[in-house]
Design a protein around this motif. Structure first.
Motif, mmCIF file in Angstrom:
data_model
loop_
_atom_site.group_PDB
_atom_site.id
_atom_site.type_symbol
_atom_site.label_atom_id
_atom_site.label_comp_id
_atom_site.label_asym_id
_atom_site.label_seq_id
_atom_site.Cartn_x
_atom_site.Cartn_y
_atom_site.Cartn_z
ATOM 1 N N ARG A 69 0.828 -1.210 0.000
ATOM 2 C CA ARG A 69 0.000 0.000 0.000
ATOM 3 C C ARG A 69 0.863 1.261 0.000
ATOM 4 N NH1 ARG A 69 -2.794 -3.189 3.860
ATOM 5 N NH2 ARG A 69 -1.960 -1.917 5.577
ATOM 6 N N LEU A 70 1.922 1.244 0.794
ATOM 7 C CA LEU A 70 2.818 2.392 0.835
ATOM 8 C C LEU A 70 3.471 2.628 -0.519
ATOM 9 C CD1 LEU A 70 4.585 1.781 4.266
ATOM 10 C CD2 LEU A 70 3.143 3.736 3.681
ATOM 11 N N GLY A 71 3.846 1.553 -1.198
ATOM 12 C CA GLY A 71 4.455 1.700 -2.516
ATOM 13 C C GLY A 71 3.543 2.403 -3.497
ATOM 14 N N SER A 72 2.282 2.025 -3.527
ATOM 15 C CA SER A 72 1.329 2.665 -4.440
ATOM 16 C C SER A 72 1.140 4.139 -4.094
ATOM 17 C CB SER A 72 -0.024 1.944 -4.379
ATOM 18 O OG SER A 72 0.096 0.612 -4.815
ATOM 19 N N LEU A 73 0.993 4.431 -2.815
ATOM 20 C CA LEU A 73 0.737 5.811 -2.396
ATOM 21 C C LEU A 73 1.888 6.740 -2.735
ATOM 22 C CD1 LEU A 73 -0.964 5.286 1.079
ATOM 23 C CD2 LEU A 73 -2.001 6.281 -0.960
ATOM 24 N N VAL A 74 3.093 6.316 -2.451
ATOM 25 C CA VAL A 74 4.210 7.227 -2.646
ATOM 26 C C VAL A 74 4.521 7.424 -4.128
ATOM 27 C CG1 VAL A 74 5.232 6.819 -0.392
ATOM 28 C CG2 VAL A 74 5.845 5.334 -2.269
ATOM 29 N N LEU A 195 7.154 -3.748 -12.694
ATOM 30 C CA LEU A 195 6.383 -3.497 -11.480
ATOM 31 C C LEU A 195 5.060 -4.252 -11.487
ATOM 32 C CD1 LEU A 195 6.857 0.301 -10.652
ATOM 33 C CD2 LEU A 195 7.445 -1.655 -9.213
ATOM 34 N N ARG A 196 4.446 -4.369 -12.643
ATOM 35 C CA ARG A 196 3.181 -5.111 -12.721
ATOM 36 C C ARG A 196 3.380 -6.578 -12.365
ATOM 37 N NH1 ARG A 196 2.185 -1.789 -17.317
ATOM 38 N NH2 ARG A 196 2.883 -3.428 -18.723
ATOM 39 N N ARG A 197 4.569 -7.122 -12.619
ATOM 40 C CA ARG A 197 4.825 -8.541 -12.336
ATOM 41 C C ARG A 197 5.196 -8.796 -10.864
ATOM 42 N NH1 ARG A 197 9.046 -9.702 -17.284
ATOM 43 N NH2 ARG A 197 7.677 -9.118 -19.023
ATOM 44 N N THR A 198 5.698 -7.785 -10.183
ATOM 45 C CA THR A 198 6.249 -8.014 -8.839
ATOM 46 C C THR A 198 5.190 -8.227 -7.762
ATOM 47 O OG1 THR A 198 6.323 -5.629 -8.451
ATOM 48 C CG2 THR A 198 8.316 -6.665 -9.344
ATOM 49 N N GLY A 199 4.024 -7.600 -7.924
ATOM 50 C CA GLY A 199 3.029 -7.649 -6.855
ATOM 51 C C GLY A 199 3.369 -6.755 -5.678
ATOM 52 N N TRP A 200 4.230 -5.736 -5.896
ATOM 53 C CA TRP A 200 4.636 -4.849 -4.818
ATOM 54 C C TRP A 200 3.707 -3.655 -4.652
ATOM 55 C CZ3 TRP A 200 10.457 -4.598 -6.530
ATOM 56 C CH2 TRP A 200 11.073 -5.817 -6.205
ATOM 57 N N LEU A 201 2.690 -3.533 -5.500
ATOM 58 C CA LEU A 201 1.751 -2.422 -5.428
ATOM 59 C C LEU A 201 0.368 -2.941 -5.064
ATOM 60 C CD1 LEU A 201 2.827 -0.399 -8.604
ATOM 61 C CD2 LEU A 201 3.589 -0.075 -6.244
ATOM 62 N N ALA A 202 -0.432 -2.074 -4.473
ATOM 63 C CA ALA A 202 -1.787 -2.461 -4.064
ATOM 64 C C ALA A 202 -2.779 -1.425 -4.564
ATOM 65 C CB ALA A 202 -1.867 -2.557 -2.538
ATOM 66 N N ARG A 203 -4.029 -1.878 -4.755
ATOM 67 C CA ARG A 203 -5.105 -0.972 -5.160
ATOM 68 C C ARG A 203 -6.096 -0.726 -4.032
ATOM 69 N NH1 ARG A 203 -6.840 -3.203 -11.199
ATOM 70 N NH2 ARG A 203 -4.794 -2.911 -12.197
ATOM 71 N N ASP A 204 -6.210 -1.652 -3.123
ATOM 72 C CA ASP A 204 -7.217 -1.554 -2.056
ATOM 73 C C ASP A 204 -6.586 -1.005 -0.779
ATOM 74 O OD1 ASP A 204 -9.059 -2.719 -3.788
ATOM 75 O OD2 ASP A 204 -8.425 -4.750 -3.193
ATOM 76 N N LEU A 206 -6.005 2.080 0.131
ATOM 77 C CA LEU A 206 -5.071 3.194 0.021
ATOM 78 C C LEU A 206 -5.509 4.395 0.862
ATOM 79 C CD1 LEU A 206 -4.105 3.105 -3.774
ATOM 80 C CD2 LEU A 206 -3.024 1.962 -1.833
ATOM 81 N N SER A 207 -6.826 4.650 0.897
ATOM 82 C CA SER A 207 -7.307 5.804 1.670
ATOM 83 C C SER A 207 -7.001 5.632 3.159
ATOM 84 C CB SER A 207 -8.808 5.989 1.457
ATOM 85 O OG SER A 207 -9.086 6.269 0.103
ATOM 86 N N ALA A 208 -7.294 4.446 3.672
ATOM 87 C CA ALA A 208 -7.023 4.191 5.086
ATOM 88 C C ALA A 208 -5.522 4.233 5.370
ATOM 89 C CB ALA A 208 -7.600 2.837 5.491
ATOM 90 N N GLU A 209 -4.735 3.700 4.447
ATOM 91 C CA GLU A 209 -3.290 3.720 4.631
ATOM 92 C C GLU A 209 -2.747 5.140 4.610
ATOM 93 O OE1 GLU A 209 0.110 2.536 5.741
ATOM 94 O OE2 GLU A 209 -1.336 0.960 5.280
ATOM 95 N N TRP A 210 -3.330 5.982 3.758
ATOM 96 C CA TRP A 210 -2.883 7.371 3.701
ATOM 97 C C TRP A 210 -3.141 8.078 5.031
ATOM 98 C CZ3 TRP A 210 0.301 10.439 1.447
ATOM 99 C CH2 TRP A 210 0.156 11.815 1.585
#
Length: 428
Positions: A69-74, A195-204, A206-210
């Motif tokens: 989640r942090l990866g996607s946000l930043v 990055l799409r292959r790694t699975g290091w990003l999240a879509r769900d 994100l608001s709560a994580e922010w």
């Protein structure tokens, strides 16, 4: 990472070497843009520090879902911030470059170069944020390889777009910026697929994580960005001093700045690759490993930079001849190399300590150390040197400032690691 940094910074030096063949005026015009380019780089590095620190700490604590989640946000936040900064720098270019001492002819050259250069800077920042995410996960191979690839693409495109080929004329100074933009675009295409292959990003989530992570993110990113903004500010002040000495010293100072970045490749590689490792040790509370890592890193930095600086100082006439065909610029550049390059051993110590501070939970102290390096040691010594002895005095003053800053940073690190305090985790 050292190979990748050498390639990345090497193509910036190649840009300047090609532009030098266009004449002193285009090279001086490009030199006036360095402080603002460093401003963008400073912001992106500060954000990248926060990315690597938070993600690596989450991984060290076993919170893999949170790391995604942090990866996607930043990534989203970082690219948005750099885009807004690029638009602002485009809007204020006239008064800023006039304030730096650029004459009307130089500002006309800069105007055609600045738009593609800002585009290239935004693309490079997006690529850097992706690299930061890979480094946080312990993968330095892909960023290193991609830096080499983008460097080679730029190297091929530079002469084609700057000078042209056959009956097709080149773009001149703007051609260097377009070559960089195309090279970074190629790198983004490859990095996005990986990055799409790694699975290091999240879509769900994100608001709560922010809401949960905004405060610790800003707590690391804000001091880091302020610390990274100080070198561009110092560079603006320094080049305004150099501008009073004439066009040739400005051109030589710009080439010396590019050479400085290349000569610091090992230090820059460590400031990128060491913090994620330190962050994991921080998350696990392993301070003995932190001490061993820092002792080894400091030894490598001092020995490498001092040896490289002395060799380049001895070869300064030949290096200056390769980088510039103008005799006046060449002589000034050779003098700058002799005075400045050996002092980068001390500068490297300070850079490494500041980078470690951001990873080990004392970003405010790292920011203050960066401020002291520039505004307590470097700039005062530079100004005094310029007042006493023109360009040679300025270079000797800058070298003395680097030495004093390195000694001060080493003393701070010794005191901190002698009695490290237990820090709270990044999540309350």
């Amino acid at each position: 990472m050292a190979i990748g940094v050498l390639a990345l910074l090497g193509f910036q030096l190649v840009d300047s070497a090609f532009i030098a063949r266009l004449g002193t005026a285009p090279l001086a015009a490009q030199s006036f843009t360095y402080p603002l380019s460093f401003l963008i780089i400073g912001i992106q590095v500060g954000l990248g520090i926060a990315i690597a620190a938070l993600v690596s700490r989450a991984l060290g604590a076993g919170e893999e879902a949170r790391a995604r989640r942090l990866g996607s946000l930043v990534l989203l936040a970082g690219t948005s911030v750099i885009a807004l900064l690029a638009l602002l720098l485009w809007a204020v270019q006239g008064p800023v470059f006039a304030g730096l001492g650029a004459d009307p002819a130089s500002r006309e050259l800069i105007r055609a170069y600045w738009a593609p250069q800002l585009l290239a800077a935004w693309l490079g920042a997006a690529l850097y944020f992706g690299y930061s995410l890979f480094r946080a996960h312990g993968d330095t191979r892909l960023p290193g390889k991609m830096m080499v690839v983008t460097s080679l693409v730029n190297l091929v495109l530079d002469p084609l777009l700057i000078f042209g080929i056959g009956p097709w004329g080149g773009l001149g100074l703007p051609g260097a910026a377009w070559a960089t933009a195309i090279a970074f675009s190629c790198g983004l295409l490859v990095l996005g697929r990986r990055l799409r292959r790694t699975g290091w990003l999240a879509r769900d989530g994100l608001s709560a994580e922010w809401r949960l992570s905004a405060r610790p993110f800003v707590g690391i990113a804000a001091p880091a960005m302020i610390g990274q903004l100080m070198p561009p500010l110092a560079a603006m002040l320094a080049i305004s001093v150099v501008a009073a000495l004439g066009e040739a010293p400005v051109a030589a100072w710009g080439l010396a700045s590019r050479l400085e970045s290349v000569s610091l490749m090992v230090v820059l590689a460590m400031t990128m690759s060491l913090p994620p490792w330190l962050g994991r040790c921080y998350g696990a509370g392993d301070w003995e490993q932190v001490r061993r890592l820092m002792r080894l890193a400091l030894r490598v930095v001092v020995l490498w930079q001092l040896g490289l600086g002395l060799v380049l100082a001895l070869l300064s006439p030949s290096v200056a001849l390769v980088l510039s065909g103008n005799p006046e610029v060449r002589d000034d550049l050779a003098m700058l190399i002799r005075c400045l390059l050996p002092s980068y051993a001390a500068l490297g110590v300070c850079m490494l300590v500041v980078s470690a501070g951001n990873a080990l939970g004392w970003p405010l102290r790292a920011m203050l150390m960066s401020a002291a390096r520039l505004f307590v040691f470097y700039l005062p010594c530079l100004w005094i040197g310029a007042w006493l002895g023109s360009l040679t005095g300025l270079a000797l003053g800058a070298a003395l400032g680097n030495l004093l800053a390195g000694l001060a940073a080493w003393q701070v690190l010794r005191r901190v690691l002698a009695s490290p305090r237990r820090r709270r985790p990044i999540v309350a």
